[in-house]
Design a protein around this motif. Structure first.
Motif, PDB file in Angstrom:
ATOM      1  N   LEU A 139       0.853  -1.358   0.019  1.00  0.00           N
ATOM      2  CA  LEU A 139      -0.025   0.005  -0.088  1.00  0.00           C
ATOM      3  C   LEU A 139       0.852   1.125   0.011  1.00  0.00           C
ATOM      4  O   LEU A 139       0.652   2.286  -0.630  1.00  0.00           O
ATOM      5  N   ILE A 140       2.001   1.166   0.758  1.00  0.00           N
ATOM      6  CA  ILE A 140       2.909   2.384   0.840  1.00  0.00           C
ATOM      7  C   ILE A 140       3.408   2.496  -0.821  1.00  0.00           C
ATOM      8  O   ILE A 140       3.804   3.789  -1.152  1.00  0.00           O
ATOM      9  N   VAL A 141       3.689   1.440  -1.303  1.00  0.00           N
ATOM     10  CA  VAL A 141       4.651   1.467  -2.428  1.00  0.00           C
ATOM     11  C   VAL A 141       3.649   2.131  -3.554  1.00  0.00           C
ATOM     12  O   VAL A 141       3.823   2.761  -4.365  1.00  0.00           O
ATOM     13  N   VAL A 142       2.225   1.723  -3.563  1.00  0.00           N
ATOM     14  CA  VAL A 142       1.320   2.142  -4.359  1.00  0.00           C
ATOM     15  C   VAL A 142       1.294   3.709  -4.345  1.00  0.00           C
ATOM     16  O   VAL A 142       1.378   4.410  -5.154  1.00  0.00           O
ATOM     17  N   THR A 143       1.273   4.156  -3.161  1.00  0.00           N
ATOM     18  CA  THR A 143       0.982   5.696  -2.592  1.00  0.00           C
ATOM     19  C   THR A 143       2.436   6.366  -3.422  1.00  0.00           C
ATOM     20  O   THR A 143       2.296   7.694  -3.927  1.00  0.00           O
ATOM     21  N   ALA A 144       3.531   5.725  -3.060  1.00  0.00           N
ATOM     22  CA  ALA A 144       4.839   6.407  -3.746  1.00  0.00           C
ATOM     23  C   ALA A 144       4.913   6.265  -4.982  1.00  0.00           C
ATOM     24  O   ALA A 144       5.527   7.386  -5.608  1.00  0.00           O
ATOM     25  N   LEU A 145       4.549   5.225  -5.692  1.00  0.00           N
ATOM     26  CA  LEU A 145       4.384   5.389  -7.258  1.00  0.00           C
ATOM     27  C   LEU A 145       3.698   6.482  -7.759  1.00  0.00           C
ATOM     28  O   LEU A 145       3.836   7.126  -8.712  1.00  0.00           O
ATOM     29  N   GLY A 146       2.418   6.291  -7.119  1.00  0.00           N
ATOM     30  CA  GLY A 146       1.639   7.607  -7.411  1.00  0.00           C
ATOM     31  C   GLY A 146       2.125   8.874  -7.298  1.00  0.00           C
ATOM     32  O   GLY A 146       1.938   9.635  -8.071  1.00  0.00           O
TER      33      GLY A 146
END
Length: 103
Positions: free
Chosen positions: A88-95
């Motif tokens: 979930l943190i990676v998805v946010t960072a990618l966004g």
């Protein structure tokens, strides 16, 4: 003296708060990205929802297994839940990275 069942419950509630705050952050970033690229915004929103659902599902499972392990003095469950939270943190960072690049 403390209640033996309180610790797994507090931990389960903490994972729920983690999932909700992660979802909120991801959706804010997805909304920002959608202003520049609607398709990418929808993709990020879908990924945020999927990873949040995984965190919720694994959190419920870990609560049940953790409560049983706690009462029977066994080791706690596996590390799938923290891995889903990292997702979930990676998805946010990618966004956020996508928003920076397309701005």
């Amino acid at each position: 003296m403390s209640d033996g069942g309180a610790q797994p419950e507090r931990t389960g509630l903490a994972w729920q708060r983690t999932a909700l705050s992660g979802l909120a952050c991801s959706l804010v970033v997805a909304k920002l990205v959608a202003g520049r690229s609607p398709v990418l915004g929808v993709v990020l929103s879908a990924l945020a929802l999927l990873t949040t659902a995984a965190v919720f599902a694994l959190g419920r499972r870990r609560y049940r297994r953790g409560s049983a392990a706690w009462s029977e003095d066994r080791p706690l469950p596996d590390g799938r839940l923290p891995l889903a939270a990292v997702g979930l943190i990676v998805v946010t960072a990618l966004g956020a990275g996508c928003y920076t690049v397309i701005s």
